[in-house]
Design a protein around this motif. Structure first.
Motif, PDB file in Angstrom:
ATOM      1  N   VAL A  60     -41.397  32.902  -4.527  1.00 55.51           N
ATOM      2  CA  VAL A  60     -42.224  33.912  -5.204  1.00 55.51           C
ATOM      3  C   VAL A  60     -42.603  33.435  -6.603  1.00 55.51           C
ATOM      4  O   VAL A  60     -43.756  33.602  -7.032  1.00 55.51           O
ATOM      5  CB  VAL A  60     -41.479  35.257  -5.266  1.00 55.51           C
ATOM      6  N   GLU A  61     -41.655  32.857  -7.329  1.00 54.53           N
ATOM      7  CA  GLU A  61     -41.954  32.358  -8.674  1.00 54.53           C
ATOM      8  C   GLU A  61     -43.006  31.248  -8.634  1.00 54.53           C
ATOM      9  O   GLU A  61     -43.881  31.166  -9.508  1.00 54.53           O
ATOM     10  CB  GLU A  61     -40.669  31.865  -9.340  1.00 54.53           C
ATOM     11  N   GLU A  62     -42.932  30.407  -7.628  1.00 55.25           N
ATOM     12  CA  GLU A  62     -43.952  29.374  -7.480  1.00 55.25           C
ATOM     13  C   GLU A  62     -45.331  29.996  -7.279  1.00 55.25           C
ATOM     14  O   GLU A  62     -46.317  29.540  -7.873  1.00 55.25           O
ATOM     15  CB  GLU A  62     -43.626  28.446  -6.303  1.00 55.25           C
ATOM     16  N   GLN A  63     -45.399  31.039  -6.464  1.00 54.71           N
ATOM     17  CA  GLN A  63     -46.687  31.696  -6.247  1.00 54.71           C
ATOM     18  C   GLN A  63     -47.229  32.284  -7.553  1.00 54.71           C
ATOM     19  O   GLN A  63     -48.437  32.229  -7.826  1.00 54.71           O
ATOM     20  CB  GLN A  63     -46.547  32.784  -5.188  1.00 54.71           C
ATOM     21  N   VAL A  64     -46.340  32.844  -8.362  1.00 54.14           N
ATOM     22  CA  VAL A  64     -46.753  33.367  -9.668  1.00 54.14           C
ATOM     23  C   VAL A  64     -47.295  32.232 -10.541  1.00 54.14           C
ATOM     24  O   VAL A  64     -48.354  32.364 -11.185  1.00 54.14           O
ATOM     25  CB  VAL A  64     -45.569  34.068 -10.367  1.00 54.14           C
ATOM     26  N   MET A  65     -46.601  31.103 -10.566  1.00 56.59           N
ATOM     27  CA  MET A  65     -47.023  29.973 -11.397  1.00 56.59           C
ATOM     28  C   MET A  65     -48.355  29.393 -10.916  1.00 56.59           C
ATOM     29  O   MET A  65     -49.219  29.035 -11.719  1.00 56.59           O
ATOM     30  CB  MET A  65     -45.923  28.915 -11.415  1.00 56.59           C
ATOM     31  N   LEU A  66     -48.522  29.308  -9.620  1.00 55.29           N
ATOM     32  CA  LEU A  66     -49.804  28.817  -9.082  1.00 55.29           C
ATOM     33  C   LEU A  66     -50.940  29.756  -9.462  1.00 55.29           C
ATOM     34  O   LEU A  66     -52.049  29.305  -9.813  1.00 55.29           O
ATOM     35  CB  LEU A  66     -49.708  28.672  -7.562  1.00 55.29           C
ATOM     36  N   ARG A 100     -46.980  20.623  -5.911  1.00 53.04           N
ATOM     37  CA  ARG A 100     -47.982  21.669  -5.711  1.00 53.04           C
ATOM     38  C   ARG A 100     -48.511  22.201  -7.045  1.00 53.04           C
ATOM     39  O   ARG A 100     -49.704  22.504  -7.172  1.00 53.04           O
ATOM     40  CB  ARG A 100     -47.392  22.798  -4.859  1.00 53.04           C
ATOM     41  N   LEU A 101     -47.640  22.293  -8.047  1.00 49.38           N
ATOM     42  CA  LEU A 101     -48.082  22.753  -9.357  1.00 49.38           C
ATOM     43  C   LEU A 101     -49.044  21.752  -9.993  1.00 49.38           C
ATOM     44  O   LEU A 101     -50.074  22.130 -10.573  1.00 49.38           O
ATOM     45  CB  LEU A 101     -46.872  22.986 -10.272  1.00 49.38           C
ATOM     46  N   ILE A 102     -48.709  20.481  -9.893  1.00 49.90           N
ATOM     47  CA  ILE A 102     -49.569  19.443 -10.482  1.00 49.90           C
ATOM     48  C   ILE A 102     -50.902  19.392  -9.749  1.00 49.90           C
ATOM     49  O   ILE A 102     -51.966  19.265 -10.366  1.00 49.90           O
ATOM     50  CB  ILE A 102     -48.845  18.087 -10.464  1.00 49.90           C
ATOM     51  N   GLU A 103     -50.856  19.517  -8.428  1.00 45.45           N
ATOM     52  CA  GLU A 103     -52.108  19.527  -7.662  1.00 45.45           C
ATOM     53  C   GLU A 103     -52.968  20.725  -8.054  1.00 45.45           C
ATOM     54  O   GLU A 103     -54.198  20.604  -8.195  1.00 45.45           O
ATOM     55  CB  GLU A 103     -51.805  19.565  -6.174  1.00 45.45           C
ATOM     56  N   ALA A 104     -52.332  21.880  -8.262  1.00 38.32           N
ATOM     57  CA  ALA A 104     -53.081  23.085  -8.627  1.00 38.32           C
ATOM     58  C   ALA A 104     -53.754  22.943  -9.988  1.00 38.32           C
ATOM     59  O   ALA A 104     -54.811  23.534 -10.225  1.00 38.32           O
ATOM     60  CB  ALA A 104     -52.154  24.298  -8.635  1.00 38.32           C
ATOM     61  N   ALA A 105     -53.158  22.157 -10.863  1.00 33.90           N
ATOM     62  CA  ALA A 105     -53.734  21.977 -12.199  1.00 33.90           C
ATOM     63  C   ALA A 105     -55.052  21.222 -12.154  1.00 33.90           C
ATOM     64  O   ALA A 105     -55.851  21.320 -13.080  1.00 33.90           O
ATOM     65  CB  ALA A 105     -52.737  21.259 -13.105  1.00 33.90           C
TER      66      ALA A 105
END
Length: 231
Positions: free
Chosen positions: A71-77, A113-118
Motif C-alpha cells: 500500500v505504501e508503494e502505491q502511495v509513493m507511486l 518500480r519507483l525509479i521507473e515511475a520517475a
C-alpha cells in the motif's frame, strides 16, 4: 563546483536557503521522522517561487524504518505521478528522493518500480542506503536500476566518521553515479569532510529555532557555501 544541498521543511525555509546560496534543496515534511513526502501544494509553490536552486522532493509514505509495504508503494507511486504533473514554470532542475530496504538489503523490486515511475526525473536514493549490510553491492544495484545519486554517511553516524567508506564508494561509482556526502556536516567541519571524502556534493540541514519552530539558519548556509567555495 561542489554542490551544497540543504534539507528544508517548507517553502519559507527553502527560500531562505536559496537566498543564502544553496545550490539545491531537498524538500521534506516531518523532518523529526527523517523526512516524508511534502504536500503537493508546497512543491507547486516552491517550483513557482524558487529562482535558481534545484529541487529534490522526498517521496516517503511514513517515518520509521525503510520497509515499504504494498500500500505504501502505491502511495509513493501516486505521489511521483502527481509531482511529474506539476507545472514547473521556471524549468528548475527537479528530482525525487526515495529508498526501500528489507532485511539489510535494498528492496530492489520496489526501488526499481519507483525509479521507473520517475521517468525523466533524476532519482536520489536516500540514507536508507546506510542500512544495507554491503554498500558496495548496493551501489552497483542502484546504478543498475538507473538512479542518479545516493546520499550516504558511509554507514557511519556522520560523514566524517564514514569518510573512508564515502571515498571508496565514490571511487567505485566513478562517473556512473553521484555520491552525496551527508551526516553531521556543518561550517566548522565542511572543509575536513571535503578533504577526507573527496565529495563534490554535500547534504546538510542548517536548523535554528525561531518563534518556537525550526527554521533555516541563513548565516550557517552562507558559511558552508563560502567554505566550500574557498576550499
Amino acid at each position: 563546483m561542489t554542490t551544497v544541498e540543504i534539507c528544508v521543511s517548507d517553502v519559507p525555509t527553502a527560500l531562505v536557503a536559496e537566498a543564502a546560496g544553496a545550490h539545491r534543496l531537498e524538500l521534506c515534511a516531518d523532518l523529526g521522522q527523517g523526512g516524508t513526502t511534502p504536500s503537493l501544494g508546497a512543491v507547486a509553490i516552491a517550483l513557482r517561487t524558487l529562482t535558481t536552486a534545484g529541487l529534490r522532493v522526498m517521496v516517503r509514505a511514513r517515518g520509521g524504518d525503510f520497509r515499504v509495504s504494498e500500500v505504501e508503494e502505491q502511495v509513493m507511486l501516486a505521489d511521483i505521478a502527481a509531482l511529474r504533473a506539476l507545472p514547473n514554470p521556471r524549468g528548475l532542475p527537479l528530482g525525487v528522493v526515495v529508498g526501500a530496504v528489507a532485511d539489510g538489503r535494498l528492496d530492489l523490486p520496489v526501488l526499481g518500480r519507483l525509479i521507473e515511475a520517475a521517468g525523466p526525473l533524476p532519482v536520489t536514493v536516500h540514507k536508507a542506503f546506510d542500512e544495507v549490510s554491503d554498500q558496495f553491492e548496493a551501489l552497483d544495484q542502484i546504478i543498475g536500476l538507473g538512479a542518479d545519486a545516493v546520499l550516504t554517511s558511509g554507514g557511519a553516524p556522520t560523514a566524517l566518521d564514514g569518510a573512508v567508506r564515502i571515498a571508496a564508494l565514490r571511487q567505485r561509482a566513478g562517473d556512473r553515479l553521484r555520491v552525496i556526502a551527508g551526516g553531521g556536516i556543518r561550517s566548522h567541519n565542511v572543509r575536513q569532510v571535503l578533504t577526507e571524502t573527496g565529495a563534490r556534493e554535500l547534504h546538510l540541514r542548517a536548523p535554528v529555532r525561531r518563534d518556537g519552530r525550526e527554521a533555516t539558519d541563513a548565516a550557517e548556509v552562507r558559511r558552508v557555501v563560502d567554505a566550500v567555495r574557498t576550499h
